[in-house]
Design an enzyme around this catalytic site. Sequence first.
Site, PDB file in Angstrom:
ATOM      1  N   HIS A  49     -29.003  15.016  32.718  1.00  0.00           N
ATOM      2  CA  HIS A  49     -29.416  16.143  31.884  1.00  0.00           C
ATOM      3  C   HIS A  49     -28.283  16.514  30.942  1.00  0.00           C
ATOM      4  O   HIS A  49     -27.141  16.547  31.365  1.00  0.00           O
ATOM      5  CB  HIS A  49     -29.758  17.356  32.766  1.00  0.00           C
ATOM      6  CG  HIS A  49     -30.108  18.567  31.965  1.00  0.00           C
ATOM      7  ND1 HIS A  49     -31.319  18.687  31.317  1.00  0.00           N
ATOM      8  CD2 HIS A  49     -29.391  19.692  31.680  1.00  0.00           C
ATOM      9  CE1 HIS A  49     -31.335  19.852  30.670  1.00  0.00           C
ATOM     10  NE2 HIS A  49     -30.175  20.472  30.882  1.00  0.00           N
ATOM     11  N   ILE A 107     -43.953  -4.454  10.607  1.00  0.00           N
ATOM     12  CA  ILE A 107     -43.126  -4.794   9.447  1.00  0.00           C
ATOM     13  C   ILE A 107     -43.504  -3.932   8.242  1.00  0.00           C
ATOM     14  O   ILE A 107     -42.634  -3.388   7.553  1.00  0.00           O
ATOM     15  CB  ILE A 107     -43.253  -6.308   9.123  1.00  0.00           C
ATOM     16  CG1 ILE A 107     -42.660  -7.134  10.276  1.00  0.00           C
ATOM     17  CG2 ILE A 107     -42.568  -6.652   7.805  1.00  0.00           C
ATOM     18  CD1 ILE A 107     -42.870  -8.640  10.151  1.00  0.00           C
ATOM     19  N   VAL A 115     -57.836  -5.100   1.218  1.00  0.00           N
ATOM     20  CA  VAL A 115     -57.271  -5.618  -0.029  1.00  0.00           C
ATOM     21  C   VAL A 115     -57.911  -6.974  -0.313  1.00  0.00           C
ATOM     22  O   VAL A 115     -57.960  -7.850   0.552  1.00  0.00           O
ATOM     23  CB  VAL A 115     -55.736  -5.752   0.081  1.00  0.00           C
ATOM     24  CG1 VAL A 115     -55.171  -6.509  -1.116  1.00  0.00           C
ATOM     25  CG2 VAL A 115     -55.098  -4.375   0.204  1.00  0.00           C
ATOM     26  N   LEU A 150     -27.145 -19.699  10.630  1.00  0.00           N
ATOM     27  CA  LEU A 150     -27.876 -19.703  11.908  1.00  0.00           C
ATOM     28  C   LEU A 150     -28.475 -18.311  12.164  1.00  0.00           C
ATOM     29  O   LEU A 150     -28.083 -17.330  11.545  1.00  0.00           O
ATOM     30  CB  LEU A 150     -26.918 -20.083  13.044  1.00  0.00           C
ATOM     31  CG  LEU A 150     -26.229 -21.453  12.904  1.00  0.00           C
ATOM     32  CD1 LEU A 150     -25.190 -21.646  14.012  1.00  0.00           C
ATOM     33  CD2 LEU A 150     -27.250 -22.587  12.930  1.00  0.00           C
ATOM     34  N   THR A 152     -35.211 -16.231  11.296  1.00  0.00           N
ATOM     35  CA  THR A 152     -35.854 -15.106  10.601  1.00  0.00           C
ATOM     36  C   THR A 152     -35.233 -13.798  11.068  1.00  0.00           C
ATOM     37  O   THR A 152     -34.878 -12.932  10.261  1.00  0.00           O
ATOM     38  CB  THR A 152     -37.363 -15.085  10.959  1.00  0.00           C
ATOM     39  OG1 THR A 152     -37.925 -16.336  10.600  1.00  0.00           O
ATOM     40  CG2 THR A 152     -38.082 -13.958  10.259  1.00  0.00           C
ATOM     41  N   GLU A 169     -31.019 -26.924  12.012  1.00  0.00           N
ATOM     42  CA  GLU A 169     -31.482 -25.733  11.281  1.00  0.00           C
ATOM     43  C   GLU A 169     -31.498 -26.058   9.798  1.00  0.00           C
ATOM     44  O   GLU A 169     -30.512 -26.557   9.258  1.00  0.00           O
ATOM     45  CB  GLU A 169     -30.562 -24.542  11.586  1.00  0.00           C
ATOM     46  CG  GLU A 169     -30.793 -23.323  10.728  1.00  0.00           C
ATOM     47  CD  GLU A 169     -32.234 -22.790  10.746  1.00  0.00           C
ATOM     48  OE1 GLU A 169     -32.747 -22.479  11.827  1.00  0.00           O
ATOM     49  OE2 GLU A 169     -32.837 -22.711   9.652  1.00  0.00           O
TER      50      GLU A 169
HETATM   51  P1  FAD Z   1     -37.392 -17.877  13.743  1.00  0.00           P
HETATM   52  O1  FAD Z   1     -36.496 -16.714  13.921  1.00  0.00           O
HETATM   53  O2  FAD Z   1     -38.393 -17.826  12.639  1.00  0.00           O
HETATM   54  O3  FAD Z   1     -36.478 -19.141  13.607  1.00  0.00           O
HETATM   55  C1  FAD Z   1     -36.973 -20.409  13.324  1.00  0.00           C
HETATM   56  C2  FAD Z   1     -35.905 -21.196  12.618  1.00  0.00           C
HETATM   57  O4  FAD Z   1     -36.328 -22.539  12.496  1.00  0.00           O
HETATM   58  C3  FAD Z   1     -35.641 -20.713  11.196  1.00  0.00           C
HETATM   59  O5  FAD Z   1     -34.268 -20.464  11.046  1.00  0.00           O
HETATM   60  C4  FAD Z   1     -36.117 -21.864  10.308  1.00  0.00           C
HETATM   61  O6  FAD Z   1     -35.318 -22.014   9.146  1.00  0.00           O
HETATM   62  C5  FAD Z   1     -35.948 -23.061  11.235  1.00  0.00           C
HETATM   63  N1  FAD Z   1     -36.840 -24.180  10.947  1.00  0.00           N
HETATM   64  C6  FAD Z   1     -38.181 -24.160  10.759  1.00  0.00           C
HETATM   65  N2  FAD Z   1     -38.671 -25.403  10.593  1.00  0.00           N
HETATM   66  C7  FAD Z   1     -37.602 -26.236  10.692  1.00  0.00           C
HETATM   67  C8  FAD Z   1     -37.452 -27.645  10.631  1.00  0.00           C
HETATM   68  N3  FAD Z   1     -38.507 -28.470  10.487  1.00  0.00           N
HETATM   69  N4  FAD Z   1     -36.213 -28.157  10.749  1.00  0.00           N
HETATM   70  C9  FAD Z   1     -35.139 -27.363  10.920  1.00  0.00           C
HETATM   71  N5  FAD Z   1     -35.227 -26.027  11.006  1.00  0.00           N
HETATM   72  C10 FAD Z   1     -36.437 -25.467  10.904  1.00  0.00           C
HETATM   73  N6  FAD Z   1     -38.896  -9.015  16.134  1.00  0.00           N
HETATM   74  C11 FAD Z   1     -38.385  -8.176  17.036  1.00  0.00           C
HETATM   75  O7  FAD Z   1     -38.409  -8.475  18.232  1.00  0.00           O
HETATM   76  N7  FAD Z   1     -37.826  -6.982  16.667  1.00  0.00           N
HETATM   77  C12 FAD Z   1     -37.770  -6.594  15.376  1.00  0.00           C
HETATM   78  O8  FAD Z   1     -37.257  -5.511  15.072  1.00  0.00           O
HETATM   79  C13 FAD Z   1     -38.307  -7.464  14.396  1.00  0.00           C
HETATM   80  N8  FAD Z   1     -38.246  -7.119  13.084  1.00  0.00           N
HETATM   81  C14 FAD Z   1     -38.706  -8.004  12.154  1.00  0.00           C
HETATM   82  C15 FAD Z   1     -38.622  -7.641  10.820  1.00  0.00           C
HETATM   83  C16 FAD Z   1     -39.066  -8.506   9.844  1.00  0.00           C
HETATM   84  C17 FAD Z   1     -38.968  -8.111   8.379  1.00  0.00           C
HETATM   85  C18 FAD Z   1     -39.593  -9.792  10.217  1.00  0.00           C
HETATM   86  C19 FAD Z   1     -40.051 -10.778   9.165  1.00  0.00           C
HETATM   87  C20 FAD Z   1     -39.680 -10.158  11.541  1.00  0.00           C
HETATM   88  C21 FAD Z   1     -39.250  -9.258  12.524  1.00  0.00           C
HETATM   89  N9  FAD Z   1     -39.334  -9.572  13.886  1.00  0.00           N
HETATM   90  C22 FAD Z   1     -38.861  -8.692  14.808  1.00  0.00           C
HETATM   91  C23 FAD Z   1     -39.925 -10.849  14.360  1.00  0.00           C
HETATM   92  C24 FAD Z   1     -38.822 -11.834  14.716  1.00  0.00           C
HETATM   93  O9  FAD Z   1     -38.005 -12.048  13.588  1.00  0.00           O
HETATM   94  C25 FAD Z   1     -39.431 -13.146  15.185  1.00  0.00           C
HETATM   95  O10 FAD Z   1     -40.329 -12.908  16.247  1.00  0.00           O
HETATM   96  C26 FAD Z   1     -38.352 -14.095  15.677  1.00  0.00           C
HETATM   97  O11 FAD Z   1     -37.433 -14.374  14.653  1.00  0.00           O
HETATM   98  C27 FAD Z   1     -38.960 -15.399  16.208  1.00  0.00           C
HETATM   99  O12 FAD Z   1     -37.947 -16.232  16.642  1.00  0.00           O
HETATM  100  P2  FAD Z   1     -38.089 -17.828  16.605  1.00  0.00           P
HETATM  101  O13 FAD Z   1     -36.796 -18.341  17.131  1.00  0.00           O
HETATM  102  O14 FAD Z   1     -39.343 -18.231  17.247  1.00  0.00           O
HETATM  103  O15 FAD Z   1     -38.258 -18.199  15.069  1.00  0.00           O
HETATM  104  P1  AMP Z   2     -49.213  -7.246  11.954  1.00  0.00           P
HETATM  105  O1  AMP Z   2     -49.952  -8.534  12.175  1.00  0.00           O
HETATM  106  O2  AMP Z   2     -48.988  -6.439  13.193  1.00  0.00           O
HETATM  107  O3  AMP Z   2     -47.979  -7.399  11.104  1.00  0.00           O
HETATM  108  O4  AMP Z   2     -50.192  -6.325  11.095  1.00  0.00           O
HETATM  109  C1  AMP Z   2     -50.817  -6.751   9.931  1.00  0.00           C
HETATM  110  C2  AMP Z   2     -51.836  -5.692   9.503  1.00  0.00           C
HETATM  111  O5  AMP Z   2     -52.440  -6.092   8.264  1.00  0.00           O
HETATM  112  C3  AMP Z   2     -52.974  -5.520  10.503  1.00  0.00           C
HETATM  113  O6  AMP Z   2     -53.077  -4.151  10.820  1.00  0.00           O
HETATM  114  C4  AMP Z   2     -54.220  -6.005   9.732  1.00  0.00           C
HETATM  115  O7  AMP Z   2     -55.387  -5.282  10.082  1.00  0.00           O
HETATM  116  C5  AMP Z   2     -53.835  -5.726   8.277  1.00  0.00           C
HETATM  117  N1  AMP Z   2     -54.599  -6.511   7.301  1.00  0.00           N
HETATM  118  C6  AMP Z   2     -54.998  -7.804   7.416  1.00  0.00           C
HETATM  119  N2  AMP Z   2     -55.720  -8.191   6.310  1.00  0.00           N
HETATM  120  C7  AMP Z   2     -55.769  -7.098   5.482  1.00  0.00           C
HETATM  121  C8  AMP Z   2     -56.370  -6.840   4.180  1.00  0.00           C
HETATM  122  N3  AMP Z   2     -57.071  -7.776   3.498  1.00  0.00           N
HETATM  123  N4  AMP Z   2     -56.217  -5.605   3.624  1.00  0.00           N
HETATM  124  C9  AMP Z   2     -55.527  -4.641   4.279  1.00  0.00           C
HETATM  125  N5  AMP Z   2     -54.954  -4.824   5.505  1.00  0.00           N
HETATM  126  C10 AMP Z   2     -55.063  -6.032   6.100  1.00  0.00           C
END
Ligand code: FAD
Ligand code: AMP
Length: 458
Positions: free
Chosen positions: A437, A181, A234, A39, A42, A34
Site C-alpha cells: 500500500h 496498432i 473503408v 537485428l 518488426t 536476417e
Molecule cells: P518479426 O518481428 O516480424 O521478425 C521477422 C524477421 O524476419 C524480420 O526482421 C524480417 O526482416 C525477417 N525476414 C522475413 N523474411 C525473411 C527471409 N526470407 N530471409 C531473411 N529474413 C527474413 N507486439 C507486442 O507484443 N507488443 C507491442 O507493443 C507491439 N507493438 C507493435 C507495434 C507496431 C507498430 C507493430 C507493427 C507491431 C507491434 N507488435 C507488438 C507486434 C510484434 O511486432 C510482432 O508480433 C513480432 O515482431 C513478431 O515477431 P516475429 O519474430 O514472429 O516476426
Molecule cells: P487488428 O487486426 O487488431 O490490428 O485490428 C484491425 C481492425 O481493422 C479490426 O478492428 C477490423 O475490424 C478493422 N477493419 C478491417 N477492415 C476494415 C475496413 N475496410 N474499414 C474499417 N475497418 C476495418
Amino acid sequence: MAKSHDIIVIGAGPGGYVAALRAAQLGLDVGCVEKESELGGTCVRVGCIPSKALLEASELFHQANHELASFGVNVSGVSLDLAKMQKKKDAVVKANTGGVAFLFKKRKIARYAGHARFLAPGRIEVGGEALEAKHVIIATGSRVAPLAGVELDGERVVTSTEALAFAEVPKHLVVIGAGAIGLEMASVWSRLGAKVTVVEYLDRILPGMDGELADEARKVLAKQGLEFRLGARVTGARRAGDGAVVEIDGAEPIRCDRVLLAVGRVPNTEGLGLDALGLETDRRGRIPVDEAYRTASPSVYAIGDVIAGPMLAHKASEEGVACVERIVTGYGHVNYDAIPAVVYTHPEVAAVGKTEEELTASGVPYRKGSFPFSANGRARALGQTDGRVKMLAHAETDRVLGAHILGPRAGDLIAELVAAIEFGASSEDIARTCHAHPTLAEAVHEAALAVDERALHI
Ligand code: FAD
Ligand code: AMP
C-alpha cells in the site's frame, strides 16, 4: 562447400533471435539469417519499441500541456521539437538492435545478411551462398495487411512504419482500423496536436478484448479527443492533391492530410521457397505446425507471427524457446491460456485468459469481480482514475480464468494475473495475498475480493 550449422533461424525478430539465443545457450552451433541490416525484427525496428518510445514521449508533451497544472506545477512555453523526439525514439531503437547484435556476438551466433530461400529441407540459399543445417526454424514474421482500394504511397497513405517516422504532425490523420496498432498511433499523433479520426468496420474498438472494458476505453479515448466512426467500412483511400481522401461505404468521403492503414498483419512467406519443401500455407497465409512447431517438412519448424495465434512479440519469443527446447530436450511448451495482451494507450488496456464473451459462449459458469481505479488511493494520487480491474473466476472451482484491466500501468499490473493463471491460482489465492500500500496493484487485490463480494474499499 556449404557452411553448416546445427540450427539455422530465418528472421531475427523476437521469435527468431530469442530462438537463436536459446539454442546457443543449449550448446548448439547456430546461424541466423536476417534480410534487414539491423537485428530485432518488426518489434524492435518498426513495432513495439519505437511505438512505445513515441507513446511515452507524446504522453509527456500531453501532460506538460494539460495535466501538470492540476498538480500545481505551472509550466509555460511548452513546445514540441518533433525532430528531437524522433531522434530520441531512433536512439531507443538503436540501443535495442545493438543489444541483440551484442547478444549474438556473445553467444557466437553466426549472422547472415540477406533474404533466405529454401533449396531443400535443411538447405537454404542467402545471396548466392548455400547454407546447411540439421534444423531450420522459420521466424519470418509479418507485414501490414493490405486493404482493397487503399493505395499506399508511403507519404499520404501509409503503414505504421511511416506513421512512426512522420517529420511533421498531421493536421488531420485518418486511422483505418481500431485495433492495438491503430489506437496507439492515433494516440501519439492526437497528443501531439493532430485531429484524429478512427474509422472502424465493427461497432466496437479493440476486437477480441473484453467488450465492457473496450467500450469504457472508447469513451475515455473520445474524451481525449479521438473521433470514432464505428460501423464504417473503408472502401478506398488515396492521395488527392496535397492531401488524401478516404472513402466509406454509404457515407461521405473524408478529406484529410494523412491516412494510416492499420487493419491487421499478414505472414511473410513470399520468396521463401516453401514449394521446395512441398509446404503450403493455410487460407490466411500462415504456416501450419504441430504442437512442437514442426511443419509438414522434416526438420523445418515455424514460430511467431508466421504461424497461427496472437501476433505478439512475447508469444513469438515463448514459441522460439519452446521450439528449440523440443528439438534439444524433447520437451518445452507454451501455455496459450496465459499470454497477456497490452494496448499502450493512456490508460492502458491489458488482458489475459478468457473474456466474458468467450466464457458465456462456451457455457463455462463464472463469477466476476470488478474494482474501479477511482477507489484506489495511488490512482487518485496519480490523477489517473479512469478504468477498472475485472477478474473472472470459475463459479465452482474459483480458478482464475481471465483478467482484464483498463487503467494506469495496466500492462505491468497484468503480470500478476498471468502468473496466477500459469500457477492455476484461485481468486481467493490473490485475495489472500498481501499487496503493498499504496499501489495500483491493490486494485487487483480488491477485484479478487470482489469475486467473493467482499471488496473492502467500495
Ligand atoms: P518479426 O518481428 O516480424 O521478425 C521477422 C524477421 O524476419 C524480420 O526482421 C524480417 O526482416 C525477417 N525476414 C522475413 N523474411 C525473411 C527471409 N526470407 N530471409 C531473411 N529474413 C527474413 N507486439 C507486442 O507484443 N507488443 C507491442 O507493443 C507491439 N507493438 C507493435 C507495434 C507496431 C507498430 C507493430 C507493427 C507491431 C507491434 N507488435 C507488438 C507486434 C510484434 O511486432 C510482432 O508480433 C513480432 O515482431 C513478431 O515477431 P516475429 O519474430 O514472429 O516476426
Ligand atoms: P487488428 O487486426 O487488431 O490490428 O485490428 C484491425 C481492425 O481493422 C479490426 O478492428 C477490423 O475490424 C478493422 N477493419 C478491417 N477492415 C476494415 C475496413 N475496410 N474499414 C474499417 N475497418 C476495418
